[in-house]
Design an enzyme around this catalytic site. Structure first.
Site, PDB file in Angstrom:
ATOM      1  CD  GLU A   7      -1.669  23.815 -33.355  1.00  0.00           C
ATOM      2  OE1 GLU A   7      -1.617  22.736 -33.486  1.00  0.00           O
ATOM      3  OE2 GLU A   7      -2.732  24.426 -33.705  1.00  0.00           O
ATOM      4  NE  ARG A  51     -12.865  10.305 -43.948  1.00  0.00           N
ATOM      5  CZ  ARG A  51     -13.316  11.092 -44.861  1.00  0.00           C
ATOM      6  NH1 ARG A  51     -14.294  11.778 -44.765  1.00  0.00           N
ATOM      7  NH2 ARG A  51     -12.556  11.177 -46.099  1.00  0.00           N
ATOM      8  CD1 TRP A 111     -18.611  13.914 -35.525  1.00  0.00           C
ATOM      9  CD2 TRP A 111     -19.545  15.638 -36.549  1.00  0.00           C
ATOM     10  NE1 TRP A 111     -18.333  15.195 -34.764  1.00  0.00           N
ATOM     11  CE2 TRP A 111     -19.068  16.155 -35.443  1.00  0.00           C
ATOM     12  CE3 TRP A 111     -20.514  16.541 -37.515  1.00  0.00           C
ATOM     13  CZ2 TRP A 111     -19.006  17.650 -35.089  1.00  0.00           C
ATOM     14  CZ3 TRP A 111     -20.380  17.769 -37.009  1.00  0.00           C
ATOM     15  CH2 TRP A 111     -19.864  18.384 -35.837  1.00  0.00           C
ATOM     16  CD  GLU A 155      -7.394  20.106 -31.713  1.00  0.00           C
ATOM     17  OE1 GLU A 155      -8.105  20.196 -32.813  1.00  0.00           O
ATOM     18  OE2 GLU A 155      -6.379  19.969 -31.490  1.00  0.00           O
ATOM     19  CG  ASN A 203     -19.804  10.747 -45.729  1.00  0.00           C
ATOM     20  OD1 ASN A 203     -20.496  10.007 -44.726  1.00  0.00           O
ATOM     21  ND2 ASN A 203     -18.680  10.585 -46.160  1.00  0.00           N
ATOM     22  N   GLY A 204     -22.423  14.575 -45.296  1.00  0.00           N
ATOM     23  CA  GLY A 204     -22.863  15.957 -45.602  1.00  0.00           C
ATOM     24  C   GLY A 204     -24.012  16.160 -45.083  1.00  0.00           C
ATOM     25  CB  CYS A 261     -20.056  10.758 -41.903  1.00  0.00           C
ATOM     26  SG  CYS A 261     -20.961  11.848 -41.106  1.00  0.00           S
ATOM     27  CE  LYS A 291      -6.203  14.629 -39.140  1.00  0.00           C
ATOM     28  NZ  LYS A 291      -5.166  15.261 -38.258  1.00  0.00           N
ATOM     29  CG  HIS A 324      -4.042  45.386 -23.297  1.00  0.00           C
ATOM     30  ND1 HIS A 324      -4.262  47.119 -23.460  1.00  0.00           N
ATOM     31  CD2 HIS A 324      -2.927  45.389 -23.730  1.00  0.00           C
ATOM     32  CE1 HIS A 324      -3.136  47.750 -23.500  1.00  0.00           C
ATOM     33  NE2 HIS A 324      -2.145  46.700 -23.870  1.00  0.00           N
ATOM     34  CE  LYS A 340      -2.588  19.800 -32.364  1.00  0.00           C
ATOM     35  NZ  LYS A 340      -3.664  20.728 -33.064  1.00  0.00           N
TER      36      LYS A 340
END
Length: 607
Positions: free
Chosen positions: A480, A27, A74, A487, A98-99, A2, A602, A503, A484
């Site tokens: 990666e 964020r 968030w 996301e 925050n947290g 946040c 973020k 496999h 992307k």
């Protein structure tokens, strides 16, 4: 995750707070709010959704107070709603947080037993009721806040505003980052320097256990997890400018940050290499000769950077590497040798799981090196050696330039380790350094493929699933690339080692399945292409990403993206760029929120 902003100002602060919160949008958040003192009384405006919803509310119901706190939330405890949005408040105190408060349930039950009625589902609301109880018992705000902090378990950053206290704000930190900014007769609090960049470049970063008492003329910092005594913290000049966090002529921050990679990777390499002598600089305090293993740990994209680095360190320095996702490191309980080296990778330097891993390794007597983009961050401050990635602020949630700067830093470090351990000769070192020096030019050439990638993305945007395949260092780049795409486009994608295709994953292949194959023309090329042919034989839609030699060797009826030919050592940084552009343009075609994808943040500052 946040964002927190607090201002003790000379005029109406609500517009300034909203402007600063906009700089923290990267964020990730799902609601926002502001509280100010209006003629001594606390007043709030809150709204779910993006900041424009809060701005609309403030336009209809303006706040004019000169002291205020603001927040982008968030959601953790309770969904996005006005009732759950911060600031939370009673008549006497307002707070932004925050947290996570881990013991909030027992605190909530205790408060309910004393007749407190809650208006939200959040853990944060317990804090304002606890502080109110201390104020009602006759304590001053300066004494009430530390008394409540002692009851809280978890990680948090907090900023408080009090009824009738126009010249007082209290901030506290345990785990989540928080900074104090200094102005001319004004004081600021923010989650990071980016939030405060328009107001000041004079910053003090609070440390765990700190409680800051702000007035218009300054700040007094106390150790609230200790005996409450005053402590001195370094005041520094922030290098973050407001201009660095503007999009310029780009449609999205992500597009800007992809385009910046040749420059920022060049800056990063210049720091870690002596280009004139063809040497890689060894960080002070690290003796690679004495090491028999290295432990890497990171989260998300940074973890994939570590996976690539494992190939480099084991090949070039002949040193075994363990690598773990940071959120699992402690639970595996690996045996750690005192005096050994742990390398932590984090863009923000505040990633909660990575920070917890750092502290666990320190407890075991290990030496800590951190690869970070923010050298003033908690991870950097608690490390024995800092390996900076000079990427500048990265605003887009999906990491791009931070990733390639991490790779560049780790590549230089691997060369330094190989030379220090006697595995690499002088000629070997100079050849590898020369390939890194060429990297910015090759990255700039690769960016010229964007028109072709945009055309390919238009077709990819129609897919529901995708596979990415690679071998060697291209395997983490495949993972990666898949991350992307997930996301920012919300298309399901998975990255696999190409040899694992038969496999299991090959069962998914049909004429609707796009398969991205990363195949530099190296010693693994033939094996990777044979896996690609298995996909083609089953009707899969293949996109081959290779260099000119690979394109000639594997010519066929499939889409080919030809990147510049390069030394095998640096291919991960080059092949990362098409993966970023492919995800970006796919997301643009799909109309998703590229810079702020749903549900993501973020800087992940909770475990």
């Amino acid at each position: 995750m946040c964002g927190i902003v607090g201002i003790l100002g000379k005029g109406a602060v609500a517009p300034q707070i909203v402007d600063a919160l906009k700089r923290l949008e990267y964020r990730g958040y799902d609601s926002a709010g502001v509280a100010t003192l209006e003629k001594g009384a606390l007043a709030r405006r809150r709204a779910p959704g993006k900041l424009r919803a809060l701005e609309d509310k403030l336009a209809k119901e303006p706040l004019t107070g000169h002291a205020g706190i603001g927040h982008t939330r968030w959601a953790t405890h309770g969904g996005p709603s006005e009732a759950n949005a911060h600031p939370h408040a009673t008549e006497r105190v307002a707070v932004v947080h925050n947290g996570i408060i881990e013991n909030y349930k027992e605190l909530r039950e205790e408060l309910a037993d004393h007749g407190v009625v809650f208006s939200s589902d959040t853990d944060t609301e317990t804090i304002v009721h606890l502080v109110t109880a201390e104020l009602d018992a006759g304590k001053s705000p300066q004494d009430a806040v530390p008394a409540v902090l002692a009851k809280l378990r978890g990680a948090f950053a907090l900023a408080f505003l009090f009824k009738g206290e126009e010249d007082l704000m209290i901030a506290a930190r345990r785990g989540s980052p928080l900074a104090v900014g200094y102005g001319d007769g004004e004081m600021y609090v923010g989650s990071d320097a980016i939030a405060l960049a328009p107001f000041t470049d004079k910053i003090t970063y609070l440390e765990d256990g700190d409680c800051a008492i702000l007035t218009h003329t300054g700040v007094s910092i106390r150790d609230c997890d200790g005996n409450g005594s005053k402590v001195a913290r370094v005041t520094q000049k922030s290098t973050v400018s407001a201009a660095l966090i503007e999009k310029g002529n780009y449609r999205h921050f992500m597009a800007k940050e992809i385009a910046e990679q040749p420059d920022v990777v060049g800056h990063t390499l210049a720091h870690h290499l002596d280009m004139a002598k063809g040497r890689a600089r060894i960080p002070e305090g690290i003796d690679f000769k004495k090491l028999d293993r290295i432990a890497f740990s990171a989260c998300g994209t940074a973890y994939y950077a570590g996976l690539v680095a494992r190939y480099w360190f084991e090949k070039l320095a002949r040193i075994p590497v363990d690598i773990d996702i940071a959120s699992e490191f402690r639970y595996r309980e690996p045996p750690l040798k005192p005096g050994g080296l742990a390398i932590l990778i984090s863009q923000s330097g505040e990633t909660a799981d990575t920070l917890a891993t750092l502290r666990h390794c320190k407890e075991q007597g290990m030496q800590i090196a951190s690869v970070v983009n923010v050298t003033s961050s908690t991870i950097a401050r608690e490390s024995d050696a800092i390996l900076p990635t000079l990427g500048g602020p990265e605003i887009g949630v999906a990491s791009t330039k931070a990733f390639t700067c991490q790779l560049a830093t780790l590549a230089a470090l691997a060369v330094a380790a190989g030379k220090a351990r006697g595995v690499l000769s002088d000629d070997d070192e100079q050849r590898l350094v020369a390939s890194l020096v060429e990297l910015p030019r090759l990255m700039a050439e690769t960016l010229k493929l964007e028109p072709q990638i945009e055309r390919i993305a238009k077709d990819l945007a129609k897919a529901q699933d995708a596979l990415y395949l690679g071998r060697g260092t291209s395997f983490p780049i495949a993972m990666e690339g898949a991350l992307k795409l997930k996301e920012i486009s919300y298309i399901h994608a998975e990255g696999y080692a190409a040899g694992e295709l038969k496999h299991g994953p090959i069962a998914l292949v049909d004429e609707k399945m796009p398969v991205v194959v990363l195949a530099p023309y190296d010693t693994l090329f033939e094996k990777t292409v044979s896996n690609m042919q298995e996909v083609a034989a089953r009707g899969g839609k293949v996109l081959l990403v290779t260099d000119p030699d690979g394109a000639k060797e594997a010519a066929g009826e499939f889409e080919t993206l030809i990147v510049p030919k390069s030394y095998a050592f640096v291919t991960p940084m080059i092949y990362a760029i098409p993966m970023q552009l492919l995800a970006y343009h796919t997301a643009v075609f799909m109309g998703t929120d590229v810079d702020q994808p749903r549900n993501l943040a973020k800087s992940v500052t909770v475990e």
